[in-house]
Design an enzyme around this catalytic site. Structure first.
Site, mmCIF file in Angstrom:
data_model
loop_
_atom_site.group_PDB
_atom_site.id
_atom_site.type_symbol
_atom_site.label_atom_id
_atom_site.label_comp_id
_atom_site.label_asym_id
_atom_site.label_seq_id
_atom_site.Cartn_x
_atom_site.Cartn_y
_atom_site.Cartn_z
ATOM 1 N N TYR A 131 3.680 6.457 9.934
ATOM 2 C CA TYR A 131 2.930 5.226 9.627
ATOM 3 C C TYR A 131 3.819 4.229 8.896
ATOM 4 C CZ TYR A 131 -1.288 2.473 8.779
ATOM 5 O OH TYR A 131 -2.225 1.474 8.782
ATOM 6 N N HIS A 190 0.842 -1.189 0.000
ATOM 7 C CA HIS A 190 0.000 0.000 0.000
ATOM 8 C C HIS A 190 0.880 1.243 0.000
ATOM 9 C CE1 HIS A 190 -3.987 -1.893 1.650
ATOM 10 N NE2 HIS A 190 -3.497 -2.524 0.596
#
Length: 391
Positions: free
Chosen positions: A384, A72
């Site tokens: 993240y 991702h």
């Protein structure tokens, strides 16, 4: 029995540490209370940071993660009924991979056993002895019922939040920081096609929701609930109605299907300081726990043992103890950054039970700042996808 490093726990921290040490010619023995089958059948979600994937690939255990995991390059924040994408690749040039933790453990166990690693599965009555001296030991009852003692130069406590490692440190010698959140996550696995190509983090006045995926045919989703929620009291129809309401807007709709697993996950933050006592070094969940919102759990475990492996290599090859002396402070620096990020994501996206209109508007303002500012988006992307590993 004798070995250089006795490792408690065959989770991510223990297995990766064993792998890194073996490559430096440092012997270790892993003592694990669960059976191999229990470890590999316990389904756990997983988001792997760029650095974690790079480490696995570099050490020969990342092929399946690359082949079967989903890369991702961004994530979607939904609020006010509209999507807002955070472009990881464009902002920081890094990505994450969706690859379940139990699959990571399968890969690591298979690789370690293929290399003739000594992993003692199914042990019981585990206790630590002499961790304050220079000849610590792990006493345990093996799967065959025989009582054994493993003498070590160093013990690595990688046995999770309920293991014996942390509890073996005298209470006067450790400080424990704990925060319980007033909500949990209601999680489901469902047979359905994907609803989004990337993870969706949704804020709504009804509460938070996370839309993730397991495979092209199986999806994992969560929504904020009371920490003592009874999962069995929720019908499939009620679950789907709640999820749909929390992600609604802009024509977005979830793909529904048969739910075959559901349960409630508590939300808590925990950290133990220091992460060392004598010849015992804590790593992974034995030392810290973060709420899952920031996807840091497994990645923090890997980061811990990357630092510890480097320090142990220095110790066993040169006799220098500088790395071991610095281990706790070095690891805790990353731990507290991850604690902040996980708390920040949690507080920004979840609706407190006593939320006022001001609280909701403040959250929306914060989300608007993060998604509408390159600096705000870049911070989320950097944290993240993960900070560089220390080793």
């Amino acid at each position: 029995m004798r070995t250089r490093v006795g490792i408690l726990g065959a989770g991510p921290a223990g297995l990766v540490l064993s792998l890194l040490l073996a490559e430096q010619g440092i012997a270790s023995v892993i003592v694990e209370t669960r059976t191999r089958e229990e470890i590999e059948r316990t389904i756990r979600a997983g988001v792997l940071e760029q650095g974690t994937v790079d480490l696995l690939v570099r050490h020969g255990v990342g092929d399946r993660a690359l082949a079967q995991g989903a890369r991702h390059d961004g994530v979607e924040l939904r609020f006010g009924g509209a999507p807002h994408r955070i472009d990881f690749a464009g902002l920081v040039g890094r990505s994450v991979w969706l690859y379940p933790q139990h699959e990571v453990l399968k890969d690591l166990i298979a690789a370690r056993l293929a290399a003739s690693a000594d992993i003692r599965f199914g042990c019981s009555e585990v206790e630590l002895r002499g961790i304050g001296g220079d000849r610590p030991a792990i006493a345990f009852t093996g799967a065959d019922g025989a009582r054994e003692e493993l003498e070590c130069a160093v013990v690595a406590g990688c046995d999770g939040s309920n293991g014996v490692s942390r509890r073996s440190i005298p209470e006067a010698a450790r400080t424990e920081h704990f925060r319980a959140y007033p909500f949990g996550w209601f999680g489901i696995l469902a047979e359905a096609p994907p609803s989004s190509e990337e993870l969706v983090y949704a804020h709504s006045e009804r509460g938070f929701a996370l839309i993730s995926t397991r495979s092209p045919k199986v999806q994992r989703m969560y929504f904020q609930c009371a920490p003592d929620e009874d999962a069995d009291s929720w019908s499939d129809a009620r679950i789907w109605d709640e999820l749909q309401a929390r992600v609604a807007g802009g024509g977005f709709s979830l793909q529904e299907g048969a739910i075959f697993q559901k349960g409630v996950i508590p939300m808590r933050s925990f950290a133990c300081e220091p992460m060392r006592h004598g010849r015992l070094f804590l790593a992974g969940d034995a030392a810290h726990v973060v709420p899952p919102t920031g996807a840091k759990g497994l990645n923090l475990a890997v980061a811990d043992v990357a630092v510890l492996a480097r320090a142990l290599t220095e110790f066993f090859t040169t006799g220098a103890q500088t790395g071991l002396d610095d281990y706790s402070a070095t690891a805790l620096r990353r731990v507290w950054r991850a604690q902040h990020f996980s708390w920040w994501m949690t507080s920004m996206l979840h609706t407190p039970p006593d939320a006022s209109p001001f609280d909701i508007r403040r959250q929306l303002g914060e989300l608007d700042m993060v998604t509408g500012s390159r600096a705000g988006s870049a911070y989320l992307a950097e944290a993240y996808t993960g900070w560089p590993l220390e080793a």
